[in-house]
Design a protein around this motif. Sequence first.
Motif, PDB file in Angstrom:
ATOM      1  N   ALA A  54       0.831  -1.202   0.000  1.00 24.34           N
ATOM      2  CA  ALA A  54       0.000   0.000   0.000  1.00 24.34           C
ATOM      3  C   ALA A  54       0.866   1.253   0.000  1.00 24.34           C
ATOM      4  O   ALA A  54       0.541   2.246  -0.663  1.00 24.34           O
ATOM      5  CB  ALA A  54      -0.922  -0.013   1.215  1.00 24.34           C
ATOM      6  N   ALA A 263      -6.542   4.531  -5.381  1.00 17.76           N
ATOM      7  CA  ALA A 263      -7.630   3.641  -4.964  1.00 17.76           C
ATOM      8  C   ALA A 263      -7.093   2.295  -4.485  1.00 17.76           C
ATOM      9  O   ALA A 263      -7.546   1.751  -3.462  1.00 17.76           O
ATOM     10  CB  ALA A 263      -8.606   3.450  -6.123  1.00 17.76           C
ATOM     11  N   ILE A 264      -6.115   1.746  -5.205  1.00 19.19           N
ATOM     12  CA  ILE A 264      -5.521   0.469  -4.785  1.00 19.19           C
ATOM     13  C   ILE A 264      -4.830   0.625  -3.440  1.00 19.19           C
ATOM     14  O   ILE A 264      -4.944  -0.246  -2.565  1.00 19.19           O
ATOM     15  CB  ILE A 264      -4.528  -0.019  -5.860  1.00 19.19           C
ATOM     16  CG1 ILE A 264      -5.284  -0.393  -7.143  1.00 19.19           C
ATOM     17  CG2 ILE A 264      -3.745  -1.223  -5.357  1.00 19.19           C
ATOM     18  CD1 ILE A 264      -4.375  -0.813  -8.282  1.00 19.19           C
ATOM     19  N   LEU A 266      -5.495   2.726  -0.974  1.00 21.85           N
ATOM     20  CA  LEU A 266      -6.487   2.817   0.103  1.00 21.85           C
ATOM     21  C   LEU A 266      -7.124   1.467   0.393  1.00 21.85           C
ATOM     22  O   LEU A 266      -7.368   1.108   1.559  1.00 21.85           O
ATOM     23  CB  LEU A 266      -7.552   3.846  -0.269  1.00 21.85           C
ATOM     24  CG  LEU A 266      -7.086   5.309  -0.319  1.00 21.85           C
ATOM     25  CD1 LEU A 266      -8.221   6.216  -0.765  1.00 21.85           C
ATOM     26  CD2 LEU A 266      -6.569   5.748   1.038  1.00 21.85           C
ATOM     27  N   LEU A 267      -7.404   0.697  -0.657  1.00 28.56           N
ATOM     28  CA  LEU A 267      -7.991  -0.632  -0.457  1.00 28.56           C
ATOM     29  C   LEU A 267      -7.020  -1.557   0.278  1.00 28.56           C
ATOM     30  O   LEU A 267      -7.436  -2.339   1.148  1.00 28.56           O
ATOM     31  CB  LEU A 267      -8.387  -1.236  -1.810  1.00 28.56           C
ATOM     32  CG  LEU A 267      -9.585  -0.589  -2.503  1.00 28.56           C
ATOM     33  CD1 LEU A 267      -9.798  -1.212  -3.885  1.00 28.56           C
ATOM     34  CD2 LEU A 267     -10.847  -0.748  -1.651  1.00 28.56           C
ATOM     35  N   LEU A 268      -5.746  -1.478  -0.044  1.00 26.68           N
ATOM     36  CA  LEU A 268      -4.762  -2.318   0.646  1.00 26.68           C
ATOM     37  C   LEU A 268      -4.624  -1.919   2.114  1.00 26.68           C
ATOM     38  O   LEU A 268      -4.508  -2.789   2.990  1.00 26.68           O
ATOM     39  CB  LEU A 268      -3.410  -2.211  -0.065  1.00 26.68           C
ATOM     40  CG  LEU A 268      -3.323  -2.864  -1.447  1.00 26.68           C
ATOM     41  CD1 LEU A 268      -1.961  -2.597  -2.079  1.00 26.68           C
ATOM     42  CD2 LEU A 268      -3.566  -4.361  -1.359  1.00 26.68           C
ATOM     43  N   ALA A 270      -6.993  -0.552   3.941  1.00 30.92           N
ATOM     44  CA  ALA A 270      -8.220  -1.012   4.597  1.00 30.92           C
ATOM     45  C   ALA A 270      -8.194  -2.520   4.824  1.00 30.92           C
ATOM     46  O   ALA A 270      -8.615  -3.010   5.884  1.00 30.92           O
ATOM     47  CB  ALA A 270      -9.437  -0.620   3.755  1.00 30.92           C
ATOM     48  N   LEU A 271      -7.688  -3.277   3.853  1.00 35.13           N
ATOM     49  CA  LEU A 271      -7.610  -4.729   4.003  1.00 35.13           C
ATOM     50  C   LEU A 271      -6.640  -5.117   5.109  1.00 35.13           C
ATOM     51  O   LEU A 271      -6.902  -6.068   5.872  1.00 35.13           O
ATOM     52  CB  LEU A 271      -7.190  -5.355   2.670  1.00 35.13           C
ATOM     53  CG  LEU A 271      -7.099  -6.887   2.631  1.00 35.13           C
ATOM     54  CD1 LEU A 271      -8.461  -7.519   2.951  1.00 35.13           C
ATOM     55  CD2 LEU A 271      -6.594  -7.360   1.263  1.00 35.13           C
ATOM     56  N   TYR A 274      -8.369  -4.578   8.354  1.00 36.69           N
ATOM     57  CA  TYR A 274      -9.432  -5.571   8.553  1.00 36.69           C
ATOM     58  C   TYR A 274      -8.862  -6.926   8.961  1.00 36.69           C
ATOM     59  O   TYR A 274      -9.420  -7.612   9.840  1.00 36.69           O
ATOM     60  CB  TYR A 274     -10.245  -5.711   7.266  1.00 36.69           C
ATOM     61  CG  TYR A 274     -11.276  -6.818   7.319  1.00 36.69           C
ATOM     62  CD1 TYR A 274     -12.471  -6.642   8.014  1.00 36.69           C
ATOM     63  CD2 TYR A 274     -11.046  -8.033   6.690  1.00 36.69           C
ATOM     64  CE1 TYR A 274     -13.417  -7.659   8.071  1.00 36.69           C
ATOM     65  CE2 TYR A 274     -11.979  -9.058   6.743  1.00 36.69           C
ATOM     66  CZ  TYR A 274     -13.159  -8.860   7.433  1.00 36.69           C
ATOM     67  OH  TYR A 274     -14.079  -9.873   7.494  1.00 36.69           O
ATOM     68  N   THR A 287      -0.583   2.537   9.735  1.00 38.04           N
ATOM     69  CA  THR A 287      -1.026   3.121   8.467  1.00 38.04           C
ATOM     70  C   THR A 287      -0.729   4.613   8.422  1.00 38.04           C
ATOM     71  O   THR A 287      -0.302   5.153   7.396  1.00 38.04           O
ATOM     72  CB  THR A 287      -2.534   2.879   8.282  1.00 38.04           C
ATOM     73  OG1 THR A 287      -2.784   1.471   8.240  1.00 38.04           O
ATOM     74  CG2 THR A 287      -3.041   3.523   7.005  1.00 38.04           C
ATOM     75  N   LEU A 407     -15.532  10.344  -0.215  1.00 40.79           N
ATOM     76  CA  LEU A 407     -14.800   9.279   0.466  1.00 40.79           C
ATOM     77  C   LEU A 407     -14.533   9.644   1.923  1.00 40.79           C
ATOM     78  O   LEU A 407     -14.708   8.817   2.830  1.00 40.79           O
ATOM     79  CB  LEU A 407     -13.484   9.004  -0.265  1.00 40.79           C
ATOM     80  CG  LEU A 407     -12.555   7.964   0.384  1.00 40.79           C
ATOM     81  CD1 LEU A 407     -13.241   6.602   0.445  1.00 40.79           C
ATOM     82  CD2 LEU A 407     -11.240   7.852  -0.380  1.00 40.79           C
ATOM     83  N   TYR A 414     -18.356   6.077   9.080  1.00 36.82           N
ATOM     84  CA  TYR A 414     -17.982   4.758   9.595  1.00 36.82           C
ATOM     85  C   TYR A 414     -17.282   4.885  10.947  1.00 36.82           C
ATOM     86  O   TYR A 414     -17.525   4.085  11.867  1.00 36.82           O
ATOM     87  CB  TYR A 414     -17.071   4.058   8.592  1.00 36.82           C
ATOM     88  CG  TYR A 414     -16.550   2.723   9.072  1.00 36.82           C
ATOM     89  CD1 TYR A 414     -17.358   1.598   9.089  1.00 36.82           C
ATOM     90  CD2 TYR A 414     -15.233   2.580   9.515  1.00 36.82           C
ATOM     91  CE1 TYR A 414     -16.882   0.372   9.527  1.00 36.82           C
ATOM     92  CE2 TYR A 414     -14.748   1.378   9.958  1.00 36.82           C
ATOM     93  CZ  TYR A 414     -15.577   0.274   9.953  1.00 36.82           C
ATOM     94  OH  TYR A 414     -15.106  -0.937  10.408  1.00 36.82           O
TER      95      TYR A 414
END
Length: 512
Positions: A54, A263-264, A266-268, A270-271, A274, A287, A407, A414
């Motif tokens: 990320a 976008a990639i 941010l997704l990484l 978040a993953l 999680y 992060t 976003l 959230y």
Amino acid sequence: MRAGDSAMTGPEPGEVADQDTPRSADDGPTRPSSAAPAATRVHRFVVPLLLVLATVFGFAGAFAVWVNRQALNTSNWSSTSGKVLQNKQVQTALSAYLVHQLFADVNVSADLQTILPKQLQPLAGPAAAGLQQLAGQLAPRVLASPPVQAAWVQANIAAHKELLRVLNGGGPVVSTRSGVVSLNLRTLVSQLAATVGLSSQVAAVQSKLQGSTGASVRAAAQQKLGVTLPPASGQLVLMRSNELKTAQDIANAVKNLAIVLPAIALLLFALAVYLARGRRRRTLRTTGWCFVIVGVALLLIRRVAGDAVVNGLVKVPSNKPAAHQVWDIATSLLFALAVALIAYRIVIVAAAWLAGPTRPATAVRKFFAPSLRDSPGVAYSVAGGLLLLVVLWGPTPAFRNILWVLLFAVLLAYGVTMLRRETALEFPGIEHGQALHDFRVARAEARARKAAPPPPAATEAAVGESRVATAGPASSSGRVETLERLGALRAGGVITDEEFAAEKAYVLNNGA
């Protein structure tokens, strides 16, 4: 509920692994112990790998966003070009070019000989030299004037629009086969000529000196100045037809990467958060540090690349300060982006702190727990109002982009939802004002402990002997005062629950 801890280490002291939902007796059997090695592998290998990937994608995405905003946005391009010409060092360097361009087009000495009397014609040469010196003194003033500043910006806007038209596939005038993108400086040359009274001569000569005579003049100027002058008067060629196809491919790639790579990343991120079950809070904090790494890397690239670009392109030492100023202005958006990433780290770390087990964070959650539970609409409205104020402020370019604002709104909603969930589990029956009351009581007990005289030091045997010697009936008021002091000591962490229970039993039994 406590947020999770580090993706690298175990939970911090006093913090339990986070639970997505509270377990009850009806939840069935616990998870088999064989899941522990799998969770360990995730925490030890998968989560750190996701954070590294990320960070790499985030750095590449930030660089693509800067290139897209700076090079492919006419508004940003014109704003940057205007700041460039407002710089004093740039005005000095450009003045020298314009003056040499002007006197290369016009044979001032010959024109003066035609208008001077025969006896004064030998003075035409010195007069031309003096006029060139005067032009060098007036040129910076001309470049600093509002009309010339506006002309410079308009010239850059026109050139950039032409560049974008070429990069988007060309048009009826400019194509990928025979197009040439150039920056037209004729307006600046004409303005300078009008200031020194040579506008008619420049207009006449510009139409003539495009052949062999102009080439010989340019060659002499190039040899004297150590620079390469364009073949057309006042025209700076930015790109030629054989370079257009490559530029089109690069521009299209930059436009797509400026969206896909962030976008990639941010997704990484978040993953990774999680998957770090039980350690999410510190993973979220890590992060934030990844954002700092990306920001600092961008700042270092800006500094190192600036020196390399200036030293590689500018051969005349006197022009290097102006070139450095141009680089700093041209990369100002990159600097703003790097600072924004570092600022986002503060927000991320603040969110991780608020979910942590420290006493201040717990006190803040306890204070807001009743409002979050009973007035969710007010909680979301306050959060939305704060976001709106930040959007109106616009500290970073992201807050001026509707997609990024949406976003941020989703992430903020959230976060409020998770905060309401945590406080509901942590303080289920708390009432309004109870947190403030408990805080005041704790402050009063702390002040009482500080004001009380320190107990005399004594060995355990001496304490036992004292108990035996003082054993006997005790007054009710004395027992109450003793129990109150014991309660304050336990609340302050001076004695443990077991020690409190033993002392309480001792007091209630009158020392027996």
